[in-house]
Design a protein around this motif. Structure first.
Motif, short mmCIF file in Angstrom:
data_model
loop_
_atom_site.label_atom_id
_atom_site.label_comp_id
_atom_site.label_asym_id
_atom_site.label_seq_id
_atom_site.Cartn_x
_atom_site.Cartn_y
_atom_site.Cartn_z
N LEU A 482 -11.52 -16.67 41.63
CA LEU A 482 -11.73 -15.71 40.55
C LEU A 482 -11.88 -14.27 41.04
O LEU A 482 -11.46 -13.34 40.37
N ARG A 483 -12.45 -14.06 42.21
CA ARG A 483 -12.84 -12.71 42.61
C ARG A 483 -11.81 -12.02 43.50
O ARG A 483 -11.62 -10.81 43.41
N SER A 484 -11.14 -12.75 44.38
CA SER A 484 -10.22 -12.12 45.33
C SER A 484 -8.88 -11.81 44.68
O SER A 484 -8.32 -12.63 43.93
N LYS A 485 -8.35 -10.61 44.99
CA LYS A 485 -6.99 -10.27 44.63
C LYS A 485 -6.09 -10.65 45.81
O LYS A 485 -6.30 -10.19 46.93
N VAL A 486 -5.11 -11.50 45.53
CA VAL A 486 -4.31 -12.10 46.60
C VAL A 486 -2.84 -11.75 46.41
O VAL A 486 -2.35 -11.68 45.27
N ARG A 487 -2.16 -11.52 47.53
CA ARG A 487 -0.70 -11.37 47.50
C ARG A 487 -0.08 -12.46 48.38
O ARG A 487 -0.68 -12.89 49.38
N PHE A 488 1.13 -12.90 48.00
CA PHE A 488 1.85 -13.92 48.74
C PHE A 488 3.12 -13.30 49.31
O PHE A 488 4.04 -12.98 48.55
N LEU A 489 3.15 -13.11 50.63
CA LEU A 489 4.29 -12.50 51.31
C LEU A 489 5.22 -13.59 51.82
O LEU A 489 4.78 -14.51 52.56
N HIS A 490 6.48 -13.52 51.45
CA HIS A 490 7.46 -14.52 51.85
C HIS A 490 7.80 -14.32 53.33
O HIS A 490 8.22 -13.23 53.75
N ARG A 491 7.64 -15.37 54.11
CA ARG A 491 7.79 -15.24 55.56
C ARG A 491 9.24 -14.95 55.97
O ARG A 491 9.49 -14.18 56.90
N ALA A 492 10.21 -15.55 55.29
CA ALA A 492 11.60 -15.43 55.72
C ALA A 492 12.21 -14.08 55.37
O ALA A 492 12.96 -13.51 56.17
N THR A 493 11.91 -13.56 54.19
CA THR A 493 12.56 -12.32 53.72
C THR A 493 11.65 -11.11 53.75
O THR A 493 12.12 -9.98 53.64
N GLY A 494 10.34 -11.33 53.84
CA GLY A 494 9.40 -10.20 53.86
C GLY A 494 9.06 -9.64 52.50
O GLY A 494 8.34 -8.64 52.40
N CYS A 495 9.55 -10.28 51.43
CA CYS A 495 9.26 -9.80 50.07
C CYS A 495 7.92 -10.36 49.60
O CYS A 495 7.31 -11.21 50.26
N VAL A 496 7.46 -9.91 48.43
CA VAL A 496 6.16 -10.31 47.92
C VAL A 496 6.32 -10.91 46.53
O VAL A 496 7.14 -10.44 45.72
N LEU A 497 5.58 -11.97 46.24
CA LEU A 497 5.66 -12.65 44.94
C LEU A 497 5.26 -11.69 43.83
O LEU A 497 4.23 -11.02 43.93
N TYR A 498 6.04 -11.66 42.74
CA TYR A 498 5.94 -10.55 41.79
C TYR A 498 6.22 -11.06 40.36
O TYR A 498 7.12 -11.87 40.14
N TRP A 509 13.23 -20.22 28.32
CA TRP A 509 12.18 -20.50 27.35
C TRP A 509 11.38 -19.24 27.00
O TRP A 509 10.21 -19.32 26.63
N GLU A 510 12.04 -18.10 27.16
CA GLU A 510 11.43 -16.80 26.83
C GLU A 510 10.09 -16.60 27.53
O GLU A 510 9.17 -15.97 27.00
N GLN A 511 10.01 -17.16 28.72
CA GLN A 511 8.83 -16.93 29.54
C GLN A 511 9.08 -15.69 30.42
O GLN A 511 10.10 -15.03 30.30
N ILE A 512 8.14 -15.35 31.28
CA ILE A 512 8.19 -14.09 32.03
C ILE A 512 8.85 -14.32 33.39
O ILE A 512 8.58 -15.32 34.06
N GLU A 513 9.71 -13.41 33.77
CA GLU A 513 10.41 -13.51 35.04
C GLU A 513 9.45 -13.35 36.22
O GLU A 513 8.62 -12.45 36.25
N VAL A 514 9.60 -14.26 37.19
CA VAL A 514 8.91 -14.14 38.47
C VAL A 514 9.95 -13.88 39.54
O VAL A 514 10.99 -14.57 39.60
N THR A 515 9.72 -12.89 40.39
CA THR A 515 10.66 -12.51 41.43
C THR A 515 9.94 -12.39 42.76
O THR A 515 8.71 -12.55 42.85
N CYS A 516 10.71 -12.08 43.79
CA CYS A 516 10.14 -11.72 45.08
C CYS A 516 10.60 -10.30 45.38
O CYS A 516 11.79 -10.04 45.55
N SER A 517 9.64 -9.36 45.36
CA SER A 517 9.97 -7.94 45.45
C SER A 517 10.01 -7.47 46.90
O SER A 517 9.06 -7.70 47.66
N PRO A 518 11.10 -6.78 47.28
CA PRO A 518 11.14 -6.20 48.63
C PRO A 518 10.29 -4.95 48.77
O PRO A 518 10.12 -4.44 49.87
#
Length: 787
Positions: A482-498, A509-518
């Motif tokens: 609940l308290r920590s703000k976490v980022r997930f960095l992709h090891r192979a490409t260096g991008c971040v979960l976004y 299904w009109e849900q929200i796009e998830v990407t890996c941002s460089p």
């Protein structure tokens, strides 16, 4: 309008025959007779009211004020009667939801039901609306789904009546402010008349909206400030403290309704700085006296408003203690304090560990939970692998299992905690596929990489590995649920979960796009937190110990409001407007109805009022600019009058220069009124208008109305000086005739235009303006008007 002036008549013959006069600087430095021997009572000037008194001293000022009290009280009663009657007339019509009543009426209902919600504005206005509804018998059950919904038997009139009552005070406040600044009943009544008979001010005051509440506090703050300035010879008296404290209270009220209340805070702040600067130059005051003045203003104008503003939010959080539609906009820790939320009074392990089953929530507004399902991306959209999205609601498909980089044999005892810098594999619990990314472009955000579900039962490849980064943390820091703000960095490409915030088509299904941002900059879209956490090998703790304290939820609520404000988008079929549209009354807003069979209400200012205001802004600036230049250069027109000049253009120039120079000439009370009082109102107009040119959010016509209040007051002051200066340009009795004719023409124009356009405020049916037989056919003076 033809009422006799509140100020004493000038000896016009003496004024015309005057040959010499002291410099303008000396005319501003006349002496006064002290009221008392207390040197604190002789404080220096202020922004809106002159540096010193006339040679008659304060006693002369008090006598002059006594001479205007009787007519001003009668006129004030007339202003109040007209203002309340025009705002409360047909207050229950139309008996259905109009425009933003669907938002603010609904929010009033939430307060009555104690249901938590999210809005981009501070809570005071909605709390007052809810209180008005509760006090008038409304039970908070009406859904306010969309404009046009019938109120049926609901007691909606209390909330409308409350807003209309506050809106009715605006002309009254304008009258009192201009009266204080000019000592002229005519100037005050002109300003009040412009607001009383403005169709826009009437319309925006008659519905369940925040605008009349905001403008009430803005005008009350300005009136209190002006009244306080008039108390400068009674320092630390009861009336001095009263108006100073009221100024601070109204500043808190303005900011507590909308963040644009900051503009009037800046206005009062500049006035206070000027006042303190003048006090510093008063050699009769000791440094201790100056310190007392500073501390008094710091308490009343800084500390007191801050305390009241924070108190507003404290009440807001106490009242709204039940889970509601606003939960998802806030952090998991925030949600844990709401009754009915699944996190309320729940228990779970405090620190994330390998082997835990979790839900992962994005921190942007409406960012959603990390989600996957059995459906694949369609052909032509990256790799045809399992979809990974963000979903706004609680769902079993939001669950993920946290694994090590390589699976080990089952552990005995407590599992290892996940720490900053660890490499993890996230397996979707339902489908057993791993969270995966590669160099294929994302479905909607083409500069980002696609995120998918890949592999089966723990098998996959190197593209399934993510490095955990605790925002603001150091290597080895554990991840707090609940308290920590976490980022997930992709090891192979260096991008971040976004989470991009973009809505996928129907295949997603009109849900929200998830990407890996460089792009690795920390933003809420790339930050996540662990919400639900299941691990039977770890001890559970009550989430009550993780609940944020008051200062934390206060800070979070402001961050969420600021983000929401910047992300506002126009409603369906609704036109936004640009700031340059507003002063010219270019385009209004539909409050109700769009066709001939519906009850139509259209927010549009009375065009005569608004165009007079616009012209007066130009007139004021021209008079001050030309007069200042002429005085600085020592330019003189002698005893020329308009009749001596035959050329049309030269006539106008001579008129303006002669009038302006006369206004700023020696012994002229007009100069103080025009420069000081008018300058304050011009500054107020600029502060409430110019900032909108820099805003990136969606803008609407109603945003101009606080600035319009200052414009109308400036018009009253400017036109009054223009009329009173007729004897500087014409011989009597022509000057008197010109003055009265101008006032009567102004009054007639305002009243007649109100008669023509009042259906915009009080409602109209039948053919539209562009159709044959419409009562408004000849009144569509601009093609951009849509009534």
């Amino acid at each position: 309008m033809a009422k006799a002036e509140c100020t004493p008549k000038w000896n016009t013959l003496a004024l015309r025959n005057r040959k010499t006069c002291p410099t303008p600087e000396k005319s501003f430095q006349t002496t006064f007779t002290p009221v008392s021997k207390d040197k604190n009572s002789q404080t220096a000037g202020h922004l809106a009211g002159g540096d010193t008194q006339s040679s008659n001293g304060p006693s002369g000022q008090f006598l002059a004020r006594e001479s205007i009290e009787s007519p001003s009280k009668v006129l004030l009663m007339l202003v109040a009667g007209l203002s309340f009657s025009t705002r409360l007339y047909m207050i229950t019509e139309p008996p259905h939801v109009c425009w933003d009543e669907t938002h603010f009426g609904k929010m009033g209902s939430y307060y009555i039901n104690r249901t938590f919600f999210f809005d981009v504005h501070p809570p005071l206005g909605k709390m007052l609306i809810g209180l008005a509804g509760y006090m008038s018998g409304y039970d908070g059950t009406f859904p306010f789904i969309k404009p046009g919904d019938k109120y049926e038997n609901q007691n909606y009139w209390g909330m409308r009546g409350f807003c209309a009552t506050l809106g009715s005070f605006l002309p009254i406040f304008a009258y009192l402010i201009v009266l204080e600044l000019s000592n002229s009943c005519t100037a005050a009544i002109i300003a009040a008349t412009l607001l009383i008979f403005d169709t826009g001010c009437i319309t925006i005051s008659q519905y369940i909206l925040l605008d009349p509440i905001l403008m009430f506090f803005i005008m009350a703050a300005v009136l209190s400030m002006v009244k306080f300035n008039q108390q400068r010879y009674r320092s630390f008296s009861a009336s001095w403290w009263l108006w100073l404290v009221l100024t601070g209270i109204n500043l808190a009220g303005a900011l507590g309704v909308k963040f644009v209340g900051l503009f009037v805070i800046i206005l009062v702040g500049l006035n206070t700085i000027w006042d303190l600067w003048r006090l510093l130059g008063d050699m009769s005051l000791s440094l201790v006296d100056i310190a007392k003045h500073f501390l008094a203003r710091a308490f009343a104008l800084i500390l007191l408003p801050v305390i009241l503003y924070v108190t507003i939010f404290a009440v807001h959080f106490v009242v709204l203690n039940k889970s509601g539609p606003g939960d998802g906009f806030f952090s998991s820790a925030f949600q844990s304090r709401l009754i009915g939320n699944n996190l309320h009074n729940a228990s779970m392990p405090e620190y994330l560990a390998f082997g835990s089953t979790v839900t992962i929530k994005n921190l942007r507004i409406a960012g959603g939970y990390l989600h996957s399902h059995w459906h694949l991306y369609p052909e032509g959209v990256g790799a045809r692998q399992q979809q990974v999205t963000a979903y706004l609601h609680k769902d079993y498909n939001n669950l993920w299992v946290v694994h090590r980089q390589q699976d080990n044999n089952s552990q005995s005892g407590n599992p290892d905690l996940v720490r900053h810098g660890d490499i993890v594999r996230l397996e979707h619990k339902e489908t057993t596929r791993n969270l995966h990314s590669h160099l294929h472009e994302a479905p909607l955000t083409k500069k980002h990489f696609q995120v998918t579900g890949y592999g089966i039962n723990g098998t996959g490849d190197a593209n399934d590995l993510w490095q955990v980064e605790v925002c603001g943390g150091r290597k080895g820091d554990p991840v707090k649920v609940l308290r920590s703000k976490v980022r997930f960095l992709h090891r192979a490409t260096g991008c971040v979960l976004y989470s991009s915030g973009k809505t996928l088509p129907k295949w997603g299904w009109e849900q929200i796009e998830v990407t890996c941002s460089p792009y690795l900059k920390e933003t809420p879209s790339s930050q996540w937190n662990i919400e639900d956490h299941i691990n039977p090998k770890l001890p559970n703790i009550s989430l009550s110990v993780l609940k944020p304290n008051f200062l934390e939820i206060l800070l979070e609520s402001h961050i969420v409001m600021f983000r929401g404000n910047s992300g506002l988008k126009p409603k369906d079929n609704e036109m936004n407007s640009k700031p340059w549209h507003w002063p010219i009354n270019y385009q209004g807003l539909r409050f109700s109805g769009v066709n001939a069979t519906e009850y139509r209400v259209y927010l549009l200012g009375n065009p005569v009022v608004w165009w007079i205001n616009l012209a007066s802004l130009g007139l004021y600036l021209t008079m001050v600019a030309v007069a200042s230049i002429a005085t600085q250069r020592g330019f003189s027109l002698g005893q020329q009058r308009i009749g001596m000049v035959n050329n049309g253009a030269l006539t106008v120039c001579v008129c303006i220069v002669t009038l302006s120079k006369a206004l700023l000439s020696c012994d002229s009370e007009h100069s103080l009124v025009l420069v000081r009082g008018g300058g304050l109102l011009m500054l107020g107009w600029l502060l409430h208008y110019a900032p909108f040119f820099t805003m990136g959010r969606i803008l609407y016509f109603h945003h101009y109305f606080p600035a319009m209040l200052f414009s109308s007051m400036l018009t009253g002051l400017t036109l009054d000086i223009l009329f009173r200066s007729a004897d500087l340009l014409l011989h009597p009795p022509y000057s008197y005739w010109f003055q009265r004719a101008g006032q009567l023409l102004l009054l007639f124009s305002i009243l007649y235009s109100f008669y023509l356009f009042h259906p915009l405020s009080y409602g109209m049916t039948g053919p539209l303006a562009h159709e044959p037989g419409s009562a408004m056919a000849d009144l569509k003076w601009m093609d951009s008007w849509e009534f």
